[in-house]
Design a protein around this motif. Sequence first.
Motif, PDB file in Angstrom:
ATOM      1  N   LEU A 115       2.953   0.952  15.099  1.00  0.00           N
ATOM      2  CA  LEU A 115       3.918   0.521  14.348  1.00  0.00           C
ATOM      3  C   LEU A 115       5.070   1.153  14.425  1.00  0.00           C
ATOM      4  CD1 LEU A 115       4.525  -1.118  11.842  1.00  0.00           C
ATOM      5  CD2 LEU A 115       4.297   0.754  10.157  1.00  0.00           C
ATOM      6  N   GLU A 116       5.169   2.549  14.981  1.00  0.00           N
ATOM      7  CA  GLU A 116       6.637   3.131  15.332  1.00  0.00           C
ATOM      8  C   GLU A 116       7.092   2.483  16.698  1.00  0.00           C
ATOM      9  OE1 GLU A 116       8.287   7.750  16.381  1.00  0.00           O
ATOM     10  OE2 GLU A 116       6.062   7.176  16.047  1.00  0.00           O
ATOM     11  N   GLU A 117       6.186   2.511  17.494  1.00  0.00           N
ATOM     12  CA  GLU A 117       6.351   1.577  19.030  1.00  0.00           C
ATOM     13  C   GLU A 117       6.939   0.461  18.718  1.00  0.00           C
ATOM     14  OE1 GLU A 117       3.656  -0.101  22.065  1.00  0.00           O
ATOM     15  OE2 GLU A 117       3.996   2.307  22.558  1.00  0.00           O
ATOM     16  N   LEU A 118       6.121  -0.431  17.707  1.00  0.00           N
ATOM     17  CA  LEU A 118       6.728  -1.839  17.558  1.00  0.00           C
ATOM     18  C   LEU A 118       8.002  -1.826  17.047  1.00  0.00           C
ATOM     19  CD1 LEU A 118       6.045  -4.937  17.031  1.00  0.00           C
ATOM     20  CD2 LEU A 118       5.138  -4.203  14.808  1.00  0.00           C
ATOM     21  N   ARG A 119       8.162  -0.956  16.124  1.00  0.00           N
ATOM     22  CA  ARG A 119       9.680  -1.212  15.573  1.00  0.00           C
ATOM     23  C   ARG A 119      10.693  -0.372  16.390  1.00  0.00           C
ATOM     24  NH1 ARG A 119       7.447   0.727   9.191  1.00  0.00           N
ATOM     25  NH2 ARG A 119       7.379  -1.416   8.541  1.00  0.00           N
ATOM     26  N   ILE A 152       5.098  -8.431  10.069  1.00  0.00           N
ATOM     27  CA  ILE A 152       4.055  -7.822  10.697  1.00  0.00           C
ATOM     28  C   ILE A 152       2.830  -8.004   9.917  1.00  0.00           C
ATOM     29  CG2 ILE A 152       3.207  -5.441  11.277  1.00  0.00           C
ATOM     30  CD1 ILE A 152       6.380  -4.570  11.648  1.00  0.00           C
ATOM     31  N   MET A 153       1.820  -8.011  10.314  1.00  0.00           N
ATOM     32  CA  MET A 153       0.432  -8.261   9.428  1.00  0.00           C
ATOM     33  C   MET A 153      -0.675  -6.952   9.910  1.00  0.00           C
ATOM     34  SD  MET A 153      -1.893  -9.903   7.463  1.00  0.00           S
ATOM     35  CE  MET A 153      -1.393 -11.684   7.505  1.00  0.00           C
ATOM     36  N   LEU A 154      -1.042  -6.237   8.992  1.00  0.00           N
ATOM     37  CA  LEU A 154      -2.006  -5.175   9.227  1.00  0.00           C
ATOM     38  C   LEU A 154      -3.434  -5.745   9.408  1.00  0.00           C
ATOM     39  CD1 LEU A 154      -2.742  -2.025   9.998  1.00  0.00           C
ATOM     40  CD2 LEU A 154      -2.827  -1.947   7.452  1.00  0.00           C
ATOM     41  N   PHE A 174      -1.366   1.943   2.575  1.00  0.00           N
ATOM     42  CA  PHE A 174      -0.661   1.928   3.822  1.00  0.00           C
ATOM     43  C   PHE A 174       0.160   0.743   4.120  1.00  0.00           C
ATOM     44  CE2 PHE A 174       0.329   1.212   8.494  1.00  0.00           C
ATOM     45  CZ  PHE A 174       0.962   2.410   8.649  1.00  0.00           C
ATOM     46  N   ALA A 175      -0.284  -0.323   3.989  1.00  0.00           N
ATOM     47  CA  ALA A 175       0.374  -1.900   4.150  1.00  0.00           C
ATOM     48  C   ALA A 175       1.473  -1.911   3.079  1.00  0.00           C
ATOM     49  CB  ALA A 175      -0.533  -2.810   3.962  1.00  0.00           C
ATOM     50  N   GLU A 176       1.078  -1.664   1.787  1.00  0.00           N
ATOM     51  CA  GLU A 176       2.217  -1.809   0.743  1.00  0.00           C
ATOM     52  C   GLU A 176       3.218  -0.560   1.078  1.00  0.00           C
ATOM     53  OE1 GLU A 176       2.256  -1.432  -4.306  1.00  0.00           O
ATOM     54  OE2 GLU A 176       0.353  -1.762  -3.046  1.00  0.00           O
ATOM     55  N   LYS A 177       2.797   0.558   1.584  1.00  0.00           N
ATOM     56  CA  LYS A 177       3.933   1.489   1.857  1.00  0.00           C
ATOM     57  C   LYS A 177       4.973   1.271   2.875  1.00  0.00           C
ATOM     58  CE  LYS A 177       2.732   5.174   3.729  1.00  0.00           C
ATOM     59  NZ  LYS A 177       2.796   6.303   4.651  1.00  0.00           N
ATOM     60  N   GLU A 178       4.445   0.501   3.745  1.00  0.00           N
ATOM     61  CA  GLU A 178       5.232   0.107   4.905  1.00  0.00           C
ATOM     62  C   GLU A 178       5.747  -1.267   4.899  1.00  0.00           C
ATOM     63  OE1 GLU A 178       6.217   2.111   7.517  1.00  0.00           O
ATOM     64  OE2 GLU A 178       4.853   3.718   6.943  1.00  0.00           O
ATOM     65  N   LYS A 185       7.230  -7.874   0.704  1.00  0.00           N
ATOM     66  CA  LYS A 185       5.811  -8.702   0.680  1.00  0.00           C
ATOM     67  C   LYS A 185       4.931  -8.062  -0.126  1.00  0.00           C
ATOM     68  CE  LYS A 185       6.505  -7.981   5.289  1.00  0.00           C
ATOM     69  NZ  LYS A 185       7.786  -7.922   5.729  1.00  0.00           N
ATOM     70  N   LYS A 186       5.334  -7.216  -1.177  1.00  0.00           N
ATOM     71  CA  LYS A 186       4.515  -6.546  -2.138  1.00  0.00           C
ATOM     72  C   LYS A 186       3.341  -7.666  -2.757  1.00  0.00           C
ATOM     73  CE  LYS A 186       6.693  -2.538  -2.181  1.00  0.00           C
ATOM     74  NZ  LYS A 186       5.983  -1.518  -1.497  1.00  0.00           N
ATOM     75  N   SER A 187       3.838  -8.975  -2.839  1.00  0.00           N
ATOM     76  CA  SER A 187       2.993  -9.825  -3.397  1.00  0.00           C
ATOM     77  C   SER A 187       1.708 -10.065  -2.461  1.00  0.00           C
ATOM     78  CB  SER A 187       3.500 -10.951  -3.980  1.00  0.00           C
ATOM     79  OG  SER A 187       4.342 -11.601  -3.065  1.00  0.00           O
TER      80      SER A 187
END
Length: 227
Positions: free
Chosen positions: A113-117, A126-128, A149-153, A219-221
Motif C-alpha cells: 500500500l505504501e509503494e502504491l501510494r 483501491i480494493m483490498l 485494516f481496510a476501514e482504517k486505510e 468509503k466507510k459504507s
Amino acid sequence: MASGGGYGDGGQQKIDYVFKVVLIGDSAVGKSQILSRFARNEFSLDSKATIGVEFQTRTMLIQHKSVKAQIWDTAGQERYRAVTSAYYRGAVGAMLVYDITRRQSFDHIPRWLEELRGHADKNIVIMLIGNKTDLDDQRAIPTEDAKEFAEKEGLFFLETSALNATNVETAFLTVLTEIFNIVNKKSLVAGEAQANGNPASLSGKKIIIPGQAPEVPAKKSMCCSSL
C-alpha cells in the motif's frame, strides 16, 4: 507483454472510457487467476508464475456507457519490483491482493500500500482483496482483521475465490463503478465551469488522465462488505 480481449468485448464497440487498474501483492496470492477469471472467465490449475508484466482487457457497460478495463498484472517477487513507476503510471484503480491462508501475504499489505501510494495518483481507487476463500478451512487471516485494516486505510474490501469465481466480478465492478462516478462528477464540474466561461479540463475527452479526478469520497459504507 501480452494483451487479450475480455469475454463479452464487442468487436467494433465504441469505447467511452478506458480505465487502467493494477493488481499488486505477493507472489502466488492468485493475482493472475483473479485477472484470468475476470477477463476470460477462466481458471487454470497449472498456472505458472507471472514473469514481468502483462495486461488483459474487458469491456463492460456501466450506467449505459462502454468502459474498457485494462487490467495490469505483474510478478510479486522482489526481483521484479523495478517495474514499479511504469507499472503504476496512469492507473486509476488498484487491487491489493493477499492469500487468506498465508499470514505473510497479509502482513506485507501495508508495504504494498505504501509503494502504491508512493507511485500512483493520490486519488486512485483501491480494493483490498482476500483471495482463496475456497480454502477457508486453512484460513490464517480472520475476515475482521482485514475489514479493520481496510476501514482504517479507507479501502474497499472483499474476499474472493478465483477458483469458484466468488466475488471476482463484484470486486472489479465496484472499483470500476467508483472510478466511473468520480470521473463523471469531475466532468459535471468541468461542464459547469465551461458554462460559466471557464475552460473545462475534461471537456471532450473520453480517456481519463489520472490527476484530474477529484478526491475519492469516503468509503466507510463499502469497505466492510464481504458479501
